[in-house]
Design a protein around this motif. Structure first.
Motif, PDB file in Angstrom:
ATOM      1  N   PRO A   1       0.800  -1.234   0.000  1.00  0.00           N
ATOM      2  CA  PRO A   1       0.000   0.000   0.000  1.00  0.00           C
ATOM      3  C   PRO A   1       0.830   1.280   0.000  1.00  0.00           C
ATOM      4  CG  PRO A   1      -0.110  -1.115   2.136  1.00  0.00           C
ATOM      5  CD  PRO A   1       0.538  -2.072   1.179  1.00  0.00           C
ATOM      6  N   ALA A   2       2.072   1.212   0.499  1.00  0.00           N
ATOM      7  CA  ALA A   2       2.906   2.420   0.539  1.00  0.00           C
ATOM      8  C   ALA A   2       3.278   2.898  -0.864  1.00  0.00           C
ATOM      9  CB  ALA A   2       4.175   2.143   1.340  1.00  0.00           C
ATOM     10  N   GLN A   3       3.172   2.022  -1.871  1.00  0.00           N
ATOM     11  CA  GLN A   3       3.555   2.421  -3.228  1.00  0.00           C
ATOM     12  C   GLN A   3       2.359   2.689  -4.137  1.00  0.00           C
ATOM     13  OE1 GLN A   3       6.724   0.318  -5.207  1.00  0.00           O
ATOM     14  NE2 GLN A   3       7.876  -0.002  -3.326  1.00  0.00           N
ATOM     15  N   TYR A   4       1.153   2.744  -3.563  1.00  0.00           N
ATOM     16  CA  TYR A   4      -0.001   3.089  -4.386  1.00  0.00           C
ATOM     17  C   TYR A   4      -0.084   4.602  -4.521  1.00  0.00           C
ATOM     18  CZ  TYR A   4      -4.707   3.054  -6.368  1.00  0.00           C
ATOM     19  OH  TYR A   4      -5.788   3.230  -7.205  1.00  0.00           O
ATOM     20  N   LEU A   5      -0.546   5.066  -5.679  1.00  0.00           N
ATOM     21  CA  LEU A   5      -0.659   6.492  -5.942  1.00  0.00           C
ATOM     22  C   LEU A   5      -1.968   7.011  -5.339  1.00  0.00           C
ATOM     23  CD1 LEU A   5       0.790   8.846  -7.420  1.00  0.00           C
ATOM     24  CD2 LEU A   5      -0.622   8.319  -9.419  1.00  0.00           C
TER      25      LEU A   5
END
Length: 215
Positions: free
Chosen positions: A200-204
């Motif tokens: 989730p930390a790399q979702y825009l």
């Protein structure tokens, strides 16, 4: 923004794979491949890495929205067109290009969590809220013999490059994509949620997924 100049104009970046065997298996069956990728990690690298590894024999066509600024339009289009990788604009002609590629047993890639124009989507749940979701993904899946694969490009720490993750669609959803546009959109949104939960930390998250469509 910092990685785009290297991806568009620089030399190839290091890429590892997790699930490339799913691509190889689909190619052996001789079917078209529909890659669905959310705004997760580096979605530019998924198509580039595919083209570099598989594009010489099985090219990919990706759907993209042309830049509004004329000076940027040619730069972006040129950067995304490379050996084994073709770009199709978000127009009727572009959609026909995607369908033609799938029927020829080639690969197609698009971001199904991109909000489509009014009249080209349905409202379907995404993380507990209704989001206007494109129906194009479902229509492409019906374009002949097509296998759906899910993919996303993980950014590795300390500039070590990327890892492209590939997942088959059906096991994740418990069955094939529905013929009903509303149910198909809900299935695809659930699949995108599953990928986002992996990292989730790399979702825009800054992308306004819940905005109203434009005409």
């Amino acid at each position: 923004m910092a990685e785009l100049p290297r991806l568009w104009l620089g030399r190839p970046v290091p890429v590892a794979w997790a699930g490339a065997e799913h691509i190889e298996s689909t190619h052996q069956q001789g079917t078209g491949v529909l890659f669905l990728t959310p705004h997760l990690g580096c979605f530019e690298i998924t198509a580039q890495a595919y083209a570099q590894r598989f594009g010489a024999v099985h090219p990919m066509t990706v759907l993209f929205r042309p830049a509004r600024q004329p000076w940027l339009r040619d730069l972006v289009a040129g950067a995304r067109q490379r050996p084994g990788l073709f770009a199709a604009p978000t127009t009727l002609a572009g959609v026909k290009q995607l369908i033609k590629a799938l029927k020829a047993g080639q690969a197609v890639g698009l971001l199904p969590d991109q909000v489509p124009p009014e009249g080209q989507g349905v409202w379907a749940p995404f993380f507990g809220r209704d989001a206007y979701t494109m129906t194009l993904s479902g229509r492409l899946a019906q374009a002949g013999r097509v296998q759906i694969l899910l993919s996303w490009g993980e950014r590795l720490s300390w500039g070590r490059g990327y890892r492209v993750h590939v997942r088959p669609f059906e096991p994740l959803n418990g069955g094939p994509l529905s013929d009903d546009p509303l149910e198909a959109a809900a299935q695809i949104n659930r699949a995108m949620e599953a990928l986002v939960r992996e990292c989730p930390a790399q979702y825009l998250w800054s992308y306004n997924r819940y905005k109203s469509p434009t005409r």
